[in-house]
Write a protein that holds these residues in place. Sequence first.
Motif, PDB file in Angstrom:
ATOM      1  N   LYS A  63       0.836  -1.204   0.000  1.00  0.00           N
ATOM      2  CA  LYS A  63       0.000   0.000   0.000  1.00  0.00           C
ATOM      3  C   LYS A  63       0.868   1.251   0.000  1.00  0.00           C
ATOM      4  CE  LYS A  63      -3.915  -2.182   2.372  1.00  0.00           C
ATOM      5  NZ  LYS A  63      -4.678  -2.283   3.661  1.00  0.00           N
ATOM      6  N   ALA A  64       1.972   1.207   0.735  1.00  0.00           N
ATOM      7  CA  ALA A  64       2.887   2.350   0.766  1.00  0.00           C
ATOM      8  C   ALA A  64       3.555   2.558  -0.585  1.00  0.00           C
ATOM      9  CB  ALA A  64       3.941   2.151   1.854  1.00  0.00           C
ATOM     10  N   LEU A  65       3.971   1.467  -1.224  1.00  0.00           N
ATOM     11  CA  LEU A  65       4.642   1.589  -2.513  1.00  0.00           C
ATOM     12  C   LEU A  65       3.695   2.052  -3.613  1.00  0.00           C
ATOM     13  CD1 LEU A  65       6.976  -1.544  -2.567  1.00  0.00           C
ATOM     14  CD2 LEU A  65       7.627   0.850  -2.260  1.00  0.00           C
ATOM     15  N   LEU A  66       2.410   1.747  -3.475  1.00  0.00           N
ATOM     16  CA  LEU A  66       1.438   2.178  -4.469  1.00  0.00           C
ATOM     17  C   LEU A  66       0.944   3.590  -4.206  1.00  0.00           C
ATOM     18  CD1 LEU A  66      -0.663  -1.098  -4.909  1.00  0.00           C
ATOM     19  CD2 LEU A  66       1.233  -0.261  -6.295  1.00  0.00           C
ATOM     20  N   ASN A  67       1.343   4.152  -3.083  1.00  0.00           N
ATOM     21  CA  ASN A  67       1.002   5.533  -2.748  1.00  0.00           C
ATOM     22  C   ASN A  67       1.565   6.481  -3.812  1.00  0.00           C
ATOM     23  OD1 ASN A  67       2.038   8.164  -1.466  1.00  0.00           O
ATOM     24  ND2 ASN A  67       0.514   7.465  -0.002  1.00  0.00           N
ATOM     25  N   GLU A  68       0.802   7.494  -4.163  1.00  0.00           N
ATOM     26  CA  GLU A  68       1.215   8.410  -5.237  1.00  0.00           C
ATOM     27  C   GLU A  68       2.547   9.096  -4.923  1.00  0.00           C
ATOM     28  OE1 GLU A  68      -1.809  11.167  -6.254  1.00  0.00           O
ATOM     29  OE2 GLU A  68      -3.266   9.636  -6.836  1.00  0.00           O
ATOM     30  N   GLU A  69       2.755   9.499  -3.673  1.00  0.00           N
ATOM     31  CA  GLU A  69       3.993  10.196  -3.328  1.00  0.00           C
ATOM     32  C   GLU A  69       5.207   9.277  -3.453  1.00  0.00           C
ATOM     33  OE1 GLU A  69       3.482  11.870   0.531  1.00  0.00           O
ATOM     34  OE2 GLU A  69       2.314  13.567  -0.206  1.00  0.00           O
ATOM     35  N   THR A  70       5.046   8.025  -3.021  1.00  0.00           N
ATOM     36  CA  THR A  70       6.166   7.091  -3.101  1.00  0.00           C
ATOM     37  C   THR A  70       6.514   6.771  -4.547  1.00  0.00           C
ATOM     38  OG1 THR A  70       5.428   6.108  -1.012  1.00  0.00           O
ATOM     39  CG2 THR A  70       7.030   4.865  -2.296  1.00  0.00           C
ATOM     40  N   THR A  71       5.513   6.481  -5.362  1.00  0.00           N
ATOM     41  CA  THR A  71       5.791   6.169  -6.757  1.00  0.00           C
ATOM     42  C   THR A  71       6.329   7.387  -7.498  1.00  0.00           C
ATOM     43  OG1 THR A  71       3.445   6.528  -7.284  1.00  0.00           O
ATOM     44  CG2 THR A  71       4.161   4.260  -6.952  1.00  0.00           C
ATOM     45  N   ALA A  72       5.907   8.585  -7.087  1.00  0.00           N
ATOM     46  CA  ALA A  72       6.444   9.803  -7.710  1.00  0.00           C
ATOM     47  C   ALA A  72       7.940   9.917  -7.438  1.00  0.00           C
ATOM     48  CB  ALA A  72       5.711  11.030  -7.191  1.00  0.00           C
ATOM     49  N   THR A  73       8.361   9.568  -6.225  1.00  0.00           N
ATOM     50  CA  THR A  73       9.784   9.604  -5.893  1.00  0.00           C
ATOM     51  C   THR A  73      10.564   8.616  -6.756  1.00  0.00           C
ATOM     52  OG1 THR A  73       9.290  10.222  -3.595  1.00  0.00           O
ATOM     53  CG2 THR A  73      11.466   9.301  -4.032  1.00  0.00           C
ATOM     54  N   VAL A  74      10.016   7.416  -6.949  1.00  0.00           N
ATOM     55  CA  VAL A  74      10.685   6.419  -7.778  1.00  0.00           C
ATOM     56  C   VAL A  74      10.763   6.898  -9.226  1.00  0.00           C
ATOM     57  CG1 VAL A  74      10.596   4.040  -8.628  1.00  0.00           C
ATOM     58  CG2 VAL A  74       9.966   4.536  -6.258  1.00  0.00           C
ATOM     59  N   ARG A  75       9.709   7.547  -9.709  1.00  0.00           N
ATOM     60  CA  ARG A  75       9.728   8.053 -11.090  1.00  0.00           C
ATOM     61  C   ARG A  75      10.820   9.109 -11.270  1.00  0.00           C
ATOM     62  NH1 ARG A  75       3.935   7.988 -10.559  1.00  0.00           N
ATOM     63  NH2 ARG A  75       3.065   6.223 -11.702  1.00  0.00           N
ATOM     64  N   ILE A  76      11.021   9.944 -10.273  1.00  0.00           N
ATOM     65  CA  ILE A  76      12.089  10.942 -10.342  1.00  0.00           C
ATOM     66  C   ILE A  76      13.432  10.250 -10.480  1.00  0.00           C
ATOM     67  CG2 ILE A  76      13.320  12.738  -9.051  1.00  0.00           C
ATOM     68  CD1 ILE A  76      10.611  13.443  -7.754  1.00  0.00           C
ATOM     69  N   LEU A  77      13.645   9.202  -9.698  1.00  0.00           N
ATOM     70  CA  LEU A  77      14.913   8.477  -9.757  1.00  0.00           C
ATOM     71  C   LEU A  77      15.109   7.810 -11.115  1.00  0.00           C
ATOM     72  CD1 LEU A  77      14.737   6.926  -6.213  1.00  0.00           C
ATOM     73  CD2 LEU A  77      16.502   8.495  -6.999  1.00  0.00           C
ATOM     74  N   ILE A  78      14.044   7.274 -11.680  1.00  0.00           N
ATOM     75  CA  ILE A  78      14.138   6.639 -12.994  1.00  0.00           C
ATOM     76  C   ILE A  78      14.462   7.684 -14.056  1.00  0.00           C
ATOM     77  CG2 ILE A  78      12.830   5.444 -14.795  1.00  0.00           C
ATOM     78  CD1 ILE A  78      11.269   4.056 -12.521  1.00  0.00           C
ATOM     79  N   ALA A  79      13.795   8.839 -13.984  1.00  0.00           N
ATOM     80  CA  ALA A  79      13.964   9.874 -15.001  1.00  0.00           C
ATOM     81  C   ALA A  79      15.308  10.579 -14.892  1.00  0.00           C
ATOM     82  CB  ALA A  79      12.833  10.891 -14.895  1.00  0.00           C
ATOM     83  N   GLU A  80      15.827  10.754 -13.671  1.00  0.00           N
ATOM     84  CA  GLU A  80      16.994  11.606 -13.490  1.00  0.00           C
ATOM     85  C   GLU A  80      18.162  10.898 -12.821  1.00  0.00           C
ATOM     86  OE1 GLU A  80      16.273  15.692 -12.483  1.00  0.00           O
ATOM     87  OE2 GLU A  80      14.123  15.361 -12.405  1.00  0.00           O
ATOM     88  N   GLY A  81      18.039   9.585 -12.635  1.00  0.00           N
ATOM     89  CA  GLY A  81      19.072   8.852 -11.915  1.00  0.00           C
ATOM     90  C   GLY A  81      20.448   8.952 -12.532  1.00  0.00           C
ATOM     91  N   ASP A  82      20.513   8.993 -13.888  1.00  0.00           N
ATOM     92  CA  ASP A  82      21.824   9.068 -14.522  1.00  0.00           C
ATOM     93  C   ASP A  82      22.496  10.412 -14.305  1.00  0.00           C
ATOM     94  OD1 ASP A  82      19.906  10.337 -16.059  1.00  0.00           O
ATOM     95  OD2 ASP A  82      20.920   9.923 -17.956  1.00  0.00           O
TER      96      ASP A  82
END
Length: 225
Positions: free
Chosen positions: A112-131
Amino acid sequence: MGHPPATATAGPTCGPATYGPRGLARRQAILTAARRLFVEKGFEKTTLSDIIAVAGGSRATLYEHFGDKEGLFRAIMEEDNAMILSGLAPAQADERVTPEAGLTAFALHLVKALLNEETTATVRILIAEGDRVPDITEAFFRIGPENAIARLADYLQRLSDSGDLSIDDPAAAAQAFLGMVTGNLLVRRLILPQSAPAIPDLDRYVRQAVRLFLNGACAKMSKAA
């Protein structure tokens, strides 16, 4: 879902316990503003001035609490991780909780925490800008997955020591369990943001994963005639 204040921050910050109520409120306001702006503008394009304009306060206050922009993002990750791992605390604190009940409660809290919008938004930032921010990406794995594996491994080791389970490699078992209950759900949530499963489906998915983890998939031996 709201997040409690993080239990630790990176850089030259002091622990939250050293701040009074006003200091904690100011800290949380900065974190909330940074989280929103990182999602809206991206990590690289968000400036400290942007964050201060939304949160109020001063650059000196931000430096005092977080050190810099990278420290802010680490604090957000620590906040998320503390919230996720809080789901394991009841089972760790009460030895009367059965392995199935403890793992099910933690897994439900986790997904439930991982599906939370704020948590997934953080992961998306890392995917988009991790490099572009490799230090932050490496910090994510230390603060998040690696920390979760270590905490869960400690719990599984305790269950093995007490004879409730038989586990040769608690760290490998913890990693496998986390993969079972999160992998498909998180990937689907990241790719199809509007496709979060209904709570009854989520509950059924988690309980099946826990039973499979605890019982294995070996065929039962038939009794000799």
